[in-house]
Design a protein around this motif. Sequence first.
Motif, mmCIF file in Angstrom:
data_model
loop_
_atom_site.group_PDB
_atom_site.id
_atom_site.type_symbol
_atom_site.label_atom_id
_atom_site.label_comp_id
_atom_site.label_asym_id
_atom_site.label_seq_id
_atom_site.Cartn_x
_atom_site.Cartn_y
_atom_site.Cartn_z
ATOM 1 N N MET A 1 -7.009 10.895 54.510
ATOM 2 C CA MET A 1 -6.116 11.506 55.357
ATOM 3 C C MET A 1 -4.555 10.715 55.671
ATOM 4 S SD MET A 1 -6.532 12.654 59.481
ATOM 5 C CE MET A 1 -8.037 12.354 59.197
ATOM 6 N N SER A 2 -3.697 11.295 55.678
ATOM 7 C CA SER A 2 -2.214 10.904 55.704
ATOM 8 C C SER A 2 -1.537 10.972 57.139
ATOM 9 C CB SER A 2 -1.436 11.442 54.473
ATOM 10 O OG SER A 2 -2.159 10.930 53.490
ATOM 11 N N THR A 3 -0.925 9.960 57.475
ATOM 12 C CA THR A 3 0.000 10.164 58.799
ATOM 13 C C THR A 3 1.325 10.447 58.423
ATOM 14 O OG1 THR A 3 -1.307 8.108 59.816
ATOM 15 C CG2 THR A 3 0.521 8.934 60.850
ATOM 16 N N ILE A 4 1.633 11.775 58.889
ATOM 17 C CA ILE A 4 2.880 11.923 58.667
ATOM 18 C C ILE A 4 3.978 11.855 59.670
ATOM 19 C CG2 ILE A 4 4.279 14.249 58.286
ATOM 20 C CD1 ILE A 4 1.861 13.457 56.246
ATOM 21 N N ILE A 5 3.592 11.895 60.943
ATOM 22 C CA ILE A 5 4.420 11.367 62.166
ATOM 23 C C ILE A 5 3.215 10.625 63.244
ATOM 24 C CG2 ILE A 5 5.468 12.072 64.039
ATOM 25 C CD1 ILE A 5 6.347 14.649 62.873
ATOM 26 N N ASN A 6 3.641 9.085 63.259
ATOM 27 C CA ASN A 6 2.671 8.142 63.926
ATOM 28 C C ASN A 6 2.421 8.661 65.254
ATOM 29 O OD1 ASN A 6 3.082 6.316 61.743
ATOM 30 N ND2 ASN A 6 4.633 5.367 62.714
ATOM 31 N N ASP A 7 0.894 8.453 65.199
ATOM 32 C CA ASP A 7 0.175 8.896 66.507
ATOM 33 C C ASP A 7 0.403 10.217 66.621
ATOM 34 O OD1 ASP A 7 -0.732 6.215 66.680
ATOM 35 O OD2 ASP A 7 0.869 5.712 67.797
ATOM 36 N N PHE A 8 0.721 11.275 65.937
ATOM 37 C CA PHE A 8 0.785 12.687 66.324
ATOM 38 C C PHE A 8 0.373 13.600 65.082
ATOM 39 C CE2 PHE A 8 3.715 16.293 66.143
ATOM 40 C CZ PHE A 8 2.904 17.091 66.924
ATOM 41 N N ARG A 81 -2.890 14.942 69.272
ATOM 42 C CA ARG A 81 -2.612 14.545 67.798
ATOM 43 C C ARG A 81 -3.462 15.571 66.901
ATOM 44 N NH1 ARG A 81 -4.146 8.220 67.591
ATOM 45 N NH2 ARG A 81 -2.690 7.557 69.348
ATOM 46 N N CYS A 82 -2.459 16.103 66.160
ATOM 47 C CA CYS A 82 -2.847 17.131 65.249
ATOM 48 C C CYS A 82 -3.341 16.979 63.901
ATOM 49 C CB CYS A 82 -1.705 18.232 65.322
ATOM 50 S SG CYS A 82 -2.217 19.865 64.552
ATOM 51 N N LEU A 83 -4.281 17.387 63.208
ATOM 52 C CA LEU A 83 -4.520 17.318 61.939
ATOM 53 C C LEU A 83 -4.445 18.792 61.333
ATOM 54 C CD1 LEU A 83 -5.975 16.208 59.316
ATOM 55 C CD2 LEU A 83 -8.086 16.503 60.444
ATOM 56 N N VAL A 84 -3.793 18.795 60.281
ATOM 57 C CA VAL A 84 -3.433 20.092 59.578
ATOM 58 C C VAL A 84 -4.188 19.936 58.186
ATOM 59 C CG1 VAL A 84 -1.765 21.550 58.491
ATOM 60 C CG2 VAL A 84 -1.093 20.483 60.568
ATOM 61 N N PHE A 85 -5.136 20.768 57.621
ATOM 62 C CA PHE A 85 -5.826 20.429 56.735
ATOM 63 C C PHE A 85 -6.173 21.981 55.860
ATOM 64 C CE2 PHE A 85 -9.046 21.527 59.839
ATOM 65 C CZ PHE A 85 -10.050 22.116 59.386
ATOM 66 N N CYS A 86 -6.409 21.794 54.738
ATOM 67 C CA CYS A 86 -6.885 22.770 53.872
ATOM 68 C C CYS A 86 -8.031 22.238 52.932
ATOM 69 C CB CYS A 86 -5.941 23.425 52.957
ATOM 70 S SG CYS A 86 -5.067 22.274 51.818
ATOM 71 N N LYS A 87 -8.426 22.800 51.914
ATOM 72 C CA LYS A 87 -9.520 22.357 51.372
ATOM 73 C C LYS A 87 -9.474 20.865 50.753
ATOM 74 C CE LYS A 87 -12.999 23.417 47.413
ATOM 75 N NZ LYS A 87 -13.156 24.220 46.349
ATOM 76 N N HIS A 88 -8.293 20.599 50.112
ATOM 77 C CA HIS A 88 -7.915 19.204 49.338
ATOM 78 C C HIS A 88 -6.686 18.795 50.063
ATOM 79 C CE1 HIS A 88 -10.910 19.809 46.093
ATOM 80 N NE2 HIS A 88 -10.558 21.181 46.195
#
Length: 150
Positions: A1-8, A81-88
């Motif tokens: 998983m990658s952090t795009i905007i810290n703590d959010f 805090r939001c996680l945006v995800f798809c298969k990969h």
Amino acid sequence: MSTIINDFLYLGSINDACTPSILNQLKITHLINLSLTRIVLEESFELLHLPLYDRFDESIINYFKQANQFIEKCRQNENGRCLVFCKHGRSRSVAIVIGYLIEHHGHTVPSAYLLLSNIRPTISPNRNYINQLIKYSSQTEQTLCPFISS
């Protein structure tokens, strides 16, 4: 998983979203699922499921506003805090995060793409999504400044 905007804002895969220890460690409260697979989470999470195919004829542009509103709703929560995800975590989710960065952080498509590729080198949004992001970016410019002509 990658952090795009810290703590959010986070970008990841369905495996990340289905790993409770990761969600708990990062204190994720909201998730956007762009895969076709429906996941079941505890009721404590807010989930937006936008089932999209990662194909060259898929229309993702119609989902940018809805996803951006969901992400902004999360941001307005004190501890959201939001996680945006798809298969990969390489194409659909990347397009949605770029759309958010365009609308809410003033990025262009190239600058958002460069930012994400530096954070997560495996990104590879399909060309169709990039074309739709370019169109969305020009629409967003028009909305922000109606005197600009294209």
